[in-house]
Design an enzyme around this catalytic site. Sequence first.
Site, PDB file in Angstrom:
ATOM      1  N   LYS A 199       6.303   7.264  -4.025  1.00  0.00           N
ATOM      2  CA  LYS A 199       7.697   6.970  -3.689  1.00  0.00           C
ATOM      3  C   LYS A 199       7.965   6.477  -5.774  1.00  0.00           C
ATOM      4  O   LYS A 199       9.209   6.821  -5.361  1.00  0.00           O
ATOM      5  CB  LYS A 199       7.096   5.072  -3.363  1.00  0.00           C
ATOM      6  CG  LYS A 199       7.383   5.157  -1.856  1.00  0.00           C
ATOM      7  CD  LYS A 199       7.841   5.316  -1.162  1.00  0.00           C
ATOM      8  CE  LYS A 199       7.753   5.273   0.527  1.00  0.00           C
ATOM      9  NZ  LYS A 199       7.976   6.008   1.515  1.00  0.00           N
TER      10      LYS A 199
ATOM     11  N   GLU B  37      15.218  -0.174   1.423  1.00  0.00           N
ATOM     12  CA  GLU B  37      14.563  -0.584   2.705  1.00  0.00           C
ATOM     13  C   GLU B  37      12.792  -0.135   2.141  1.00  0.00           C
ATOM     14  O   GLU B  37      12.740   0.069   1.570  1.00  0.00           O
ATOM     15  CB  GLU B  37      14.849  -0.242   4.278  1.00  0.00           C
ATOM     16  CG  GLU B  37      13.883   1.376   4.117  1.00  0.00           C
ATOM     17  CD  GLU B  37      14.685   2.365   3.119  1.00  0.00           C
ATOM     18  OE1 GLU B  37      15.375   1.996   2.456  1.00  0.00           O
ATOM     19  OE2 GLU B  37      12.899   2.888   2.790  1.00  0.00           O
TER      20      GLU B  37
ATOM     21  N   SER C 262      -1.647   9.041  -1.362  1.00  0.00           N
ATOM     22  CA  SER C 262      -0.238   8.838  -0.903  1.00  0.00           C
ATOM     23  C   SER C 262       0.362   7.777  -1.764  1.00  0.00           C
ATOM     24  O   SER C 262       0.768   7.562  -2.999  1.00  0.00           O
ATOM     25  CB  SER C 262       0.831   8.771  -0.157  1.00  0.00           C
ATOM     26  OG  SER C 262       0.273   7.748   0.651  1.00  0.00           O
TER      27      SER C 262
END
Lengths: 258, 394
Positions: B85, B107, B374
Amino acid sequence: MSKIKSAFENGKAFIPFITCGDPDLDTTERAIKEAVKNGANLIELGIPFSDPTAEGVVIQGANIRALKGGITTDKIFDFVRKIRKEVKIPLVFMTYANVIFSYGSERFISLCKEVEIDGIILPDLPFEEKDEFEPICKKYDIDLISLIAPTSKDRISKIAKNASGFLYIVSSLGVTGTRTEIKTDLNSIMKIVRENTDIPCAIGFGISTPEQAKKMSDIADGVIVGSAIIKLLEKHGKDAPSYIGEYIKSMKDSISNL
Amino acid sequence: MKNGRFGIHGGQYIPETLMNAVIELEKAYDFYKNDENFNKELNTLFNEYAGRPSRLYFAEKMTNDLGGAKIYLKREDLNHTGAHKINNVLGQALLAKKMGKTRLIAETGAGQHGVATATAAALMGMECVVFMGEEDTIRQALNVYRMKLLGAEVIPVTSGTATLKDAVSEAMREWTNRIDDTHYCLGSVMGPHPFPTMVRDFQAVISKEIKQQILEKEGRLPDAVIACVGGGSNAIGSFYNFIDDKSVKLIGCEAAGRGIDTFETAATINTGKLGIFHGMKSYFCQDKYGQIAPVYSISAGLDYPGIGPEHAYLHDISRAEYVAITDEEAVCAFEYLAKTEGIIPAIESAHAVAHAMKIAPKMDKDKIIVITISGRGDKDCAAIARYRGENINE
């Protein structure tokens, strides 16, 4: 010729918003009749959506109550077909793009024509995406209502030029819901709108008191009230229609200079 | 209908109030993406702050144990803040700063994107507000604390199903309320144009690195790249630079939850249909009337009823394959990778590991699979323990 225009022909128009099926269709029917009796000139009928991203908590609540009560698009079409025997003022649907798209756009819009719905308002369909539904709306002679927001600026003229039915002028930033004060310079927006179109304009978002309604009706051709009416449904449930009638009368009186 | 389309998918289905904001964002992004200084600054942040490039690790024990294709792990879990991210967030925060914005809203589902946004906001001296489904604030309490520690305000969202989709809706509502000083730092390749393109570009560093690294190590391209898909940002980042390399199979792993034949699933491609929601046309889990379905997955990060429009397109043209992995399979993979390689993956990433465990044994030993890890799994330990019937104090 758009039937919607007729709502604006006898003074300033009062436009209430009612979510279909909140808390049930019988209440919705009585609320609509009270609204008509007390001077509503056009009614926005909400088709509930699970995730109404343009709504504040009050109308979100109405959507949830209606969906919990088992309302569906099919039931709403049957309902409109039934009330149309008595209710003669223009009616428009207010819903979200996915409700129409998933039903089949042509199937949905042709049914609108059949049950005599006059227009459709979709808060998640900006000018750039109008092609999604506009060609079909034109085919069936349904007005796809455009919205202008406080942030529209250089976009106002092109939206106004291409508008049909009436123009929905969003009074404030943010989502739907009552506000104590409306700060947007609506006169400047209306000036640009009037230079580009002569279709009627109604202001919505945040209006709840007769004083606000009067002020807005001085600027535009009509006022739209949603959350304040839904609050009555939230509070009184099945007993709400008489309160709604009373409320609409006070609002209509304020904009009719009575 | 031309803005930001991937085939029929994408677009800008948002309230008029936000249109000028996304147009302004698109213009700024179009300018800065080719701006030398911007790219230099971003690369410095990637390398010096986030710890890029992330490693491409040969998982030898796992390879030997499964007895088939060679398995490499792209270690996005080793990035600063513990997930991919940060790539997107550093890009968007830098862009927002150039645009004169002083406040970031976001969010978050699992909390990884919220933590990354709070981190970038702290670094760049910006205000930060994160919307998080109330249910997720409970499943991911540690990440809520991390965000607060980083100076962000965390707003629990109680509307709808109180998960990721509702957090997105609430962030969109807040953006319509305050646009002038605020940038909505969307965390995945979804939402209205330009987000799906912009977020993909910031995440494409993953596949750019995989390509360089695998060519160095193996002298050839991999046979398959596998990544988990919620909105799909780590997956599109892992796929992007291989899209034109037709020999590379691209496989996205959706969260099947309790199974795609149950209602408790979040597998959008496998169970959803075409729709319009959260600013885009794509596939969504929904009922016959277009009401968005209350989806479910053990993984808060994959618990979303839609998928990014570029994935929807890659599915339409059969360039990528999307498979569904159940909670049980993901939890087994989570435990397997911990025991076999000493790497605890995020439960999201474990969905990708699970699929590799299915296909690797059936592939020849000279084949190569890359799995994108990830994120790291520390945040999930308490939930997995609960899943196994053990209660631990975080």
